[in-house]
Write a protein that holds these residues in place. Structure first.
Motif, mmCIF file in Angstrom:
data_model
loop_
_atom_site.group_PDB
_atom_site.id
_atom_site.type_symbol
_atom_site.label_atom_id
_atom_site.label_comp_id
_atom_site.label_asym_id
_atom_site.label_seq_id
_atom_site.Cartn_x
_atom_site.Cartn_y
_atom_site.Cartn_z
ATOM 1 N N SER A 14 -13.489 23.813 12.409
ATOM 2 C CA SER A 14 -12.626 24.983 12.258
ATOM 3 C C SER A 14 -12.119 25.482 13.608
ATOM 4 N N THR A 15 -12.776 25.090 14.693
ATOM 5 C CA THR A 15 -12.389 25.558 16.029
ATOM 6 C C THR A 15 -10.941 25.216 16.369
ATOM 7 N N PRO A 16 -10.486 23.959 16.229
ATOM 8 C CA PRO A 16 -9.088 23.675 16.572
ATOM 9 C C PRO A 16 -8.097 24.417 15.686
ATOM 10 N N VAL A 17 -8.478 24.682 14.436
ATOM 11 C CA VAL A 17 -7.585 25.435 13.545
ATOM 12 C C VAL A 17 -7.395 26.854 14.070
ATOM 13 N N ILE A 18 -8.506 27.495 14.439
ATOM 14 C CA ILE A 18 -8.427 28.867 14.954
ATOM 15 C C ILE A 18 -7.623 28.908 16.249
ATOM 16 N N LEU A 19 -7.875 27.964 17.153
ATOM 17 C CA LEU A 19 -7.147 27.942 18.424
ATOM 18 C C LEU A 19 -5.661 27.672 18.210
ATOM 19 N N ALA A 20 -5.333 26.770 17.274
ATOM 20 C CA ALA A 20 -3.928 26.480 16.980
ATOM 21 C C ALA A 20 -3.223 27.706 16.412
ATOM 22 N N VAL A 21 -3.896 28.417 15.514
ATOM 23 C CA VAL A 21 -3.312 29.638 14.932
ATOM 24 C C VAL A 21 -3.110 30.697 16.013
ATOM 25 N N LEU A 22 -4.075 30.813 16.936
ATOM 26 C CA LEU A 22 -3.949 31.767 18.036
ATOM 27 C C LEU A 22 -2.725 31.454 18.896
ATOM 28 N N LEU A 23 -2.553 30.190 19.263
ATOM 29 C CA LEU A 23 -1.410 29.815 20.097
ATOM 30 C C LEU A 23 -0.092 29.971 19.338
ATOM 31 N N LEU A 38 10.254 35.268 29.404
ATOM 32 C CA LEU A 38 8.928 35.274 28.804
ATOM 33 C C LEU A 38 8.689 33.990 28.013
ATOM 34 N N ALA A 39 9.739 33.457 27.371
ATOM 35 C CA ALA A 39 9.611 32.196 26.639
ATOM 36 C C ALA A 39 9.272 31.055 27.600
ATOM 37 N N ARG A 40 9.886 31.049 28.799
ATOM 38 C CA ARG A 40 9.549 30.031 29.803
ATOM 39 C C ARG A 40 8.109 30.189 30.283
ATOM 40 N N THR A 41 7.673 31.432 30.391
ATOM 41 C CA THR A 41 6.292 31.688 30.833
ATOM 42 C C THR A 41 5.290 31.172 29.816
ATOM 43 N N ILE A 42 5.534 31.414 28.527
ATOM 44 C CA ILE A 42 4.600 30.949 27.497
ATOM 45 C C ILE A 42 4.640 29.434 27.404
ATOM 46 N N ALA A 43 5.817 28.813 27.642
ATOM 47 C CA ALA A 43 5.901 27.347 27.648
ATOM 48 C C ALA A 43 5.065 26.784 28.790
ATOM 49 N N GLU A 44 5.146 27.398 29.968
ATOM 50 C CA GLU A 44 4.342 26.955 31.111
ATOM 51 C C GLU A 44 2.856 27.138 30.828
ATOM 52 N N THR A 45 2.510 28.235 30.165
ATOM 53 C CA THR A 45 1.108 28.484 29.808
ATOM 54 C C THR A 45 0.586 27.418 28.860
ATOM 55 N N LEU A 46 1.399 27.012 27.897
ATOM 56 C CA LEU A 46 0.979 25.994 26.931
ATOM 57 C C LEU A 46 0.870 24.619 27.583
ATOM 58 N N VAL A 187 -6.781 19.273 19.159
ATOM 59 C CA VAL A 187 -7.317 18.500 18.034
ATOM 60 C C VAL A 187 -8.034 17.249 18.546
ATOM 61 N N ALA A 188 -7.399 16.537 19.483
ATOM 62 C CA ALA A 188 -8.028 15.329 20.044
ATOM 63 C C ALA A 188 -9.336 15.675 20.751
ATOM 64 N N ALA A 189 -9.351 16.778 21.485
ATOM 65 C CA ALA A 189 -10.569 17.188 22.192
ATOM 66 C C ALA A 189 -11.686 17.522 21.217
ATOM 67 N N SER A 273 -13.155 26.253 23.210
ATOM 68 C CA SER A 273 -12.574 27.596 23.140
ATOM 69 C C SER A 273 -12.526 28.237 24.519
ATOM 70 N N GLY A 274 -13.567 27.994 25.325
ATOM 71 C CA GLY A 274 -13.593 28.532 26.679
ATOM 72 C C GLY A 274 -12.449 28.003 27.518
ATOM 73 N N ALA A 275 -12.123 26.710 27.358
ATOM 74 C CA ALA A 275 -11.006 26.127 28.113
ATOM 75 C C ALA A 275 -9.701 26.834 27.781
ATOM 76 N N VAL A 276 -9.449 27.081 26.491
ATOM 77 C CA VAL A 276 -8.202 27.728 26.071
ATOM 78 C C VAL A 276 -8.185 29.189 26.495
ATOM 79 N N VAL A 277 -9.298 29.896 26.300
ATOM 80 C CA VAL A 277 -9.372 31.305 26.688
ATOM 81 C C VAL A 277 -9.196 31.454 28.196
ATOM 82 N N GLY A 278 -9.765 30.535 28.975
ATOM 83 C CA GLY A 278 -9.595 30.583 30.423
ATOM 84 C C GLY A 278 -8.146 30.445 30.830
ATOM 85 N N VAL A 279 -7.414 29.540 30.178
ATOM 86 C CA VAL A 279 -5.987 29.369 30.486
ATOM 87 C C VAL A 279 -5.222 30.648 30.174
#
Length: 354
Positions: A14-23, A38-46, A187-189, A273-279
């Protein structure tokens, strides 16, 4: 026991599902209410999410700190540039390319995959030597690999443009393309972390001697994780190039190495989750600091941070987080959906899931 095992697997996946929904929620929010900047900023963040999750596949599961993943980014980025730039631009900036590369003009999507595959191949070859080492020796070897890649790309004038920037890359990556790749990396991770190889590799991270005694082939599992990690890191490099439209070897050296490891450490190396939250956390901080360096007007006065204070304040933030939460913000925990636990009837002992 079997029911409990199934419950644990459902919670883990369920972890990748929650992270995908968050993003996805962040992208929808920015698209609906944000501006183009702001759209460019979120693209760079992703794109950073793809990079740091790719880094986590190796570092988070093996426990070996890698300073060399920016090298795989450079390999993926330049491979994609070789395949997507117009022949006229390549003749101008990269005159020594082979004729078949000089005439190639691929769409960005297959070029990004090719960049990831080339980075994965180099990860296989470099990892075959580096991963025979352990601990700090392996980490130092990864930094040596990064230095080699940077030196080659900074001096191979006719193929990489050396220290001159290669311009004219198709600016194909927006927030939706970056979101798709970030989710694919997550998902791969998750699939790798919950696979037999991922579980065995984490066992070596916790107790290398005991894992070897149990018959776990640490070298093979580390090499597999590095190859998968190298693929997504190479793709992240390609995405970065096609996001800003410019490539320079210095973009894939110490700066991005520091930022990616800082994001991983702040969020917590022990969990996806820590990797994504850190980013997300450090990306917000970086954006605020960039704007503060440009100047903030308060009434009639204008305040601005000194140039270069961004790295200093990020370093301070890392120190504070490590003091307060030594294992990072997530402290090794994952976002999970908790399935309802079965209830046992006192009279009959029958398990009920209602």
């Amino acid at each position: 026991m079997q029911s409990q095992h199934k419950t644990n697997r459902i919670a883990a996946y369920s972890t990748p599902v929650i992270l995908a929904v968050l993003l996805l929620g962040l992208v929808l929010l920015v698209t609906a209410f944000g501006d183009k900047a702001l759209a460019r900023t979120i693209a760079e963040t992703l794109v950073r999410v793809t990079l740091v999750v790719g880094l986590w596949i190796f570092v988070g599961n093996s426990g070996v700190i890698s300073f060399g993943h920016a090298g795989y980014m450079a390999i993926g980025a330049y491979c994609s540039a070789w395949l997507t730039l117009k022949p006229q631009s390549k003749a101008l900036f990269l005159p020594d390319l082979p004729d078949w590369l000089m005439q190639a003009q691929w769409p960005v999507f297959p070029a990004a995959i090719a960049g990831g595959l080339l980075a994965a191949l180099i990860a296989l070859l470099s990892g075959a030597a580096i991963l025979r080492l352990s601990g700090i020796a392996a980490s130092i070897a990864t930094f040596a690999f990064l230095a080699i890649v940077n030196t080659v790309y900074s001096n191979w004038d006719g193929v990489t443009g050396a220290t001159s920037s290669v311009v004219g890359l198709p600016r194909y990556v927006d927030q939706w393309v970056a979101l798709a790749w970030a989710v694919a990396a997550i998902v791969a991770a998750s699939l790798y972390a919950n696979s037999a190889s991922g579980l065995a590799l984490r066992a070596t991270r916790e107790d290398e001697v005991a894992a070897r005694a149990s018959g776990i082939d640490m070298y093979r599992h580390r090499l597999l994780s590095l190859v998968i990690s190298g693929f997504f890191t190479g793709v992240a490099g390609a995405l970065l190039g096609h996001s800003i439209g410019v490539l320079n070897p210095d973009s894939f050296y110490l700066g991005i190495t520091f930022i990616s490891l800082a994001m991983l450490v702040v969020g917590g190396i022990g969990s996806l989750s820590g990797a994504v939250v850190g980013v997300l956390s450090l990306s917000v901080l970086i954006e605020l600091l960039v704007r503060a360096e440009q100047g903030v007007t308060v009434g009639a006065a204008q305040f601005a941070l000194p140039s270069g204070s961004q790295e200093i304040l990020i370093g301070i933030a890392m120190i504070v987080v490590l003091i307060v939460r030594p294992n990072g913000v997530m402290a090794g925990k994952e976002f999970k959906m908790r399935p309802e636990r079965p209830r046992h009837s006192r009279r009959s002992g029958v398990t009920s899931t209602n």
